[in-house]
Design a protein around this motif. Structure first.
Motif, PDB file in Angstrom:
ATOM      1  N   VAL A 117       1.205  -1.185   0.125  1.00  0.00           N
ATOM      2  CA  VAL A 117       0.397  -0.044   0.030  1.00  0.00           C
ATOM      3  C   VAL A 117       0.425   0.679   0.187  1.00  0.00           C
ATOM      4  O   VAL A 117       1.693   0.874   1.167  1.00  0.00           O
ATOM      5  CB  VAL A 117      -1.093   0.338   1.209  1.00  0.00           C
ATOM      6  N   PHE A 118       0.741   2.619  -0.929  1.00  0.00           N
ATOM      7  CA  PHE A 118       1.736   3.402  -0.826  1.00  0.00           C
ATOM      8  C   PHE A 118       0.731   4.198  -0.613  1.00  0.00           C
ATOM      9  O   PHE A 118      -0.490   5.279  -1.012  1.00  0.00           O
ATOM     10  CB  PHE A 118       1.737   3.565  -2.630  1.00  0.00           C
ATOM     11  N   ILE A 167      -7.099   5.919  11.582  1.00  0.00           N
ATOM     12  CA  ILE A 167      -6.687   5.019  11.394  1.00  0.00           C
ATOM     13  C   ILE A 167      -5.516   5.359  10.808  1.00  0.00           C
ATOM     14  O   ILE A 167      -4.973   6.012  10.491  1.00  0.00           O
ATOM     15  CB  ILE A 167      -7.302   4.132  10.692  1.00  0.00           C
ATOM     16  N   ALA A 168      -4.423   4.035  11.949  1.00  0.00           N
ATOM     17  CA  ALA A 168      -3.147   4.167  11.296  1.00  0.00           C
ATOM     18  C   ALA A 168      -2.557   3.599  10.009  1.00  0.00           C
ATOM     19  O   ALA A 168      -3.440   2.566   9.975  1.00  0.00           O
ATOM     20  CB  ALA A 168      -1.955   3.913  12.633  1.00  0.00           C
ATOM     21  N   ASP A 169      -1.123   4.223   9.579  1.00  0.00           N
ATOM     22  CA  ASP A 169      -1.505   4.130   8.061  1.00  0.00           C
ATOM     23  C   ASP A 169      -1.126   1.906   8.416  1.00  0.00           C
ATOM     24  O   ASP A 169      -1.800   1.218   7.307  1.00  0.00           O
ATOM     25  CB  ASP A 169       0.252   4.327   8.034  1.00  0.00           C
ATOM     26  N   GLU A 170      -0.616   1.650   9.266  1.00  0.00           N
ATOM     27  CA  GLU A 170      -0.877  -0.541   9.083  1.00  0.00           C
ATOM     28  C   GLU A 170      -1.430  -0.779   9.681  1.00  0.00           C
ATOM     29  O   GLU A 170      -1.881  -2.288   8.490  1.00  0.00           O
ATOM     30  CB  GLU A 170       0.956  -0.396  10.122  1.00  0.00           C
ATOM     31  N   TYR A 211      -4.703  -0.847  -7.526  1.00  0.00           N
ATOM     32  CA  TYR A 211      -6.479  -0.556  -7.214  1.00  0.00           C
ATOM     33  C   TYR A 211      -6.125   0.569  -6.232  1.00  0.00           C
ATOM     34  O   TYR A 211      -5.076   1.484  -6.133  1.00  0.00           O
ATOM     35  CB  TYR A 211      -6.543  -1.664  -5.563  1.00  0.00           C
ATOM     36  N   LYS A 212      -7.067   1.693  -6.545  1.00  0.00           N
ATOM     37  CA  LYS A 212      -6.666   3.465  -5.971  1.00  0.00           C
ATOM     38  C   LYS A 212      -7.453   4.010  -4.966  1.00  0.00           C
ATOM     39  O   LYS A 212      -9.127   3.529  -5.401  1.00  0.00           O
ATOM     40  CB  LYS A 212      -6.893   4.706  -7.398  1.00  0.00           C
ATOM     41  N   LEU A 213      -7.375   4.754  -4.086  1.00  0.00           N
ATOM     42  CA  LEU A 213      -8.445   4.682  -3.495  1.00  0.00           C
ATOM     43  C   LEU A 213      -8.300   6.043  -3.141  1.00  0.00           C
ATOM     44  O   LEU A 213      -7.119   6.715  -2.417  1.00  0.00           O
ATOM     45  CB  LEU A 213      -8.541   4.280  -2.075  1.00  0.00           C
ATOM     46  N   HIS A 250      -1.742  -2.657  -4.694  1.00  0.00           N
ATOM     47  CA  HIS A 250      -0.972  -4.164  -5.064  1.00  0.00           C
ATOM     48  C   HIS A 250      -1.294  -4.464  -4.390  1.00  0.00           C
ATOM     49  O   HIS A 250      -1.380  -5.357  -3.247  1.00  0.00           O
ATOM     50  CB  HIS A 250       1.061  -3.057  -5.609  1.00  0.00           C
ATOM     51  N   ALA A 251      -2.020  -5.523  -5.216  1.00  0.00           N
ATOM     52  CA  ALA A 251      -2.300  -6.991  -4.977  1.00  0.00           C
ATOM     53  C   ALA A 251      -1.544  -7.763  -5.675  1.00  0.00           C
ATOM     54  O   ALA A 251      -1.294  -8.049  -6.964  1.00  0.00           O
ATOM     55  CB  ALA A 251      -3.844  -6.872  -5.162  1.00  0.00           C
ATOM     56  N   VAL A 252      -0.569  -9.422  -4.667  1.00  0.00           N
ATOM     57  CA  VAL A 252      -0.455  -9.759  -5.620  1.00  0.00           C
ATOM     58  C   VAL A 252      -1.231 -11.700  -5.477  1.00  0.00           C
ATOM     59  O   VAL A 252      -1.405 -11.952  -5.105  1.00  0.00           O
ATOM     60  CB  VAL A 252       1.590 -10.249  -5.129  1.00  0.00           C
ATOM     61  N   LYS A 253      -0.445 -11.998  -5.942  1.00  0.00           N
ATOM     62  CA  LYS A 253      -0.656 -14.187  -5.651  1.00  0.00           C
ATOM     63  C   LYS A 253       0.224 -14.635  -3.990  1.00  0.00           C
ATOM     64  O   LYS A 253       1.425 -14.440  -4.658  1.00  0.00           O
ATOM     65  CB  LYS A 253      -0.270 -14.779  -6.755  1.00  0.00           C
TER      66      LYS A 253
END
Length: 371
Positions: free
Chosen positions: A114-115, A123-126, A161-163, A243-246
């Motif tokens: 997550v960038f 809510i904290a970044d983590e 993905y973008k939010l 970014h999602a990965v397998k």
């Protein structure tokens, strides 16, 4: 008269051999059943090793021929998210292997990186990153490759993905849902560095050679749009790229494709003696899952029957009290009721098929190494 060596003759000989080498009832019960006693949840004493009944001419070993002859699967319930089926004629170790593979080794896609561009929420970044990782994605992992540390993120190993959500000043608090994650089929839109000169091509965090719309027939969004990610107050905002990965569940639970996968032995409720009249009524009332019904025999005589033995949870209420000596609870050693609850990434029947393939690959690897 059948000819010697014919198929019919062999079948007759097999039946005769089985009848001749049949075990006494009490030994057959210990070999094929697990008895549940009133003073212990499970009485597991039995004879499982291959030579247990060799002296009686009964082969208790495991063989491919026996497996092919006895094994079968019966599907009892199948929905979009879960399924229940019976696995018959299989050892508990194989059933457990399927369970473990489903939980830990069938791959899925999940958010890994997550960038953060902006996060002024409480809510904290983590914590926010962890929440995003646990959101089920509607992406078939079979279309993608694993990514290693040295690989460049591309259209075959990464989904982006973008939010970008904000709550205006003076507005009411808003809830950020998973449906607001936007799929970017062309790849990352964040640049890794600022361009040195105007007109320079911006380098992003991914290197896509083609759009992912050409890879997948359906949008690679989230499975459920109503999962709460965060709540924003006036003036707060969240902007990020994910970014999602397998991956597989044994690395992190976010890659596990099942909410749960479990099995239990098929229960049996056996009446050693008839339970009648008042005892029958009491037996029906004390069962919490309604296993028993009352059967009218005429002349005002009633008898308890096990109408739904499959629903039995082995709570042992029925084998306690005055009815305890009249009922025996058993479980069939080679008959398992298997339940799979998918997180939504793939249908449950596909998950089980993939688990079978993984077990097959493991067996082939062992055979190859031994040879």
């Amino acid at each position: 008269m059948p000819k010697k060596g014919s198929k019919k003759t062999k079948e007759v000989e097999e039946v005769a051999e089985q009848q001749e080498n049949k075990l006494p009832d009490y030994l057959e019960l210990q070999r094929t059943r697990v008895v549940c006693k009133a003073d212990a949840p499970v009485h597991t004493q039995g004879f499982q090793y291959s030579g247990a009944f060799a002296a009686m001419g009964v082969d208790n070993s495991v063989s491919v021929e026996k497996f092919c002859k006895n094994f079968k699967i019966e599907i009892n319930r199948l929905t979009e998210d879960d399924m229940e089926f019976d696995m018959i004629g299989i050892d508990a170790s194989i059933a457990n292997a399927f369970r473990r593979i489903l939980i830990a080794e069938v791959p899925t896609m999940a958010i890994e990186k997550v960038f953060m561009v902006d996060n002024t929420s409480v809510i904290a970044d983590e914590v926010l990153s962890h929440r995003l990782g646990l959101i089920p994605l509607n992406a078939d992992p079979r279309l993608f490759d694993y990514i290693s540390e040295n690989d460049v993120p591309n259209e075959r190993n990464t989904i982006v993905y973008k939010l970008h959500v904000s709550c205006g000043k003076g507005s009411q608090r808003i809830t950020v849902k998973s449906g607001e994650l936007e799929w970017l089929p062309e790849g990352s839109q964040l640049s890794t560095t600022s361009p040195a000169q105007a007109g320079d091509t911006q380098k992003t965090f991914t290197s896509f050679s083609q759009s992912q719309k050409e890879i997948s027939d359906k949008p690679l969004g989230v499975k459920f749009n109503d999962i709460t990610i965060a709540r924003l107050g006036p003036g707060q905002a969240i902007e990020l790229e994910a970014h999602a990965v397998k991956g597989v569940g044994k690395v992190h639970a976010k890659w596990s494709p099942v909410a749960t996968a479990w099995y239990r032995m098929l229960p049996e409720v056996v009446f050693l003696k008839d339970v009648e009249d008042d005892d029958a009524d009491e037996l029906k009332k004390k069962c919490p899952v309604n296993v028993f019904d009352i059967e009218e025999l005429g002349n005002g005589v009633k008898r308890a029957v096990a109408a739904r033995p499959r629903a039995c949870t082995l709570c042992r209420e029925c084998v306690m009290g005055p009815t305890g000596e009249k009922i025996e609870l058993r479980r069939v050693r080679d008959h398992f009721i298997f339940t799979i609850e998918s997180t939504g990434a793939m249908p449950p029947e596909v998950l089980f098929t993939e688990a079978v393939k993984i077990l097959e690959e493991k067996c082939e690897r062992v055979i190859s190494e031994l040879s």
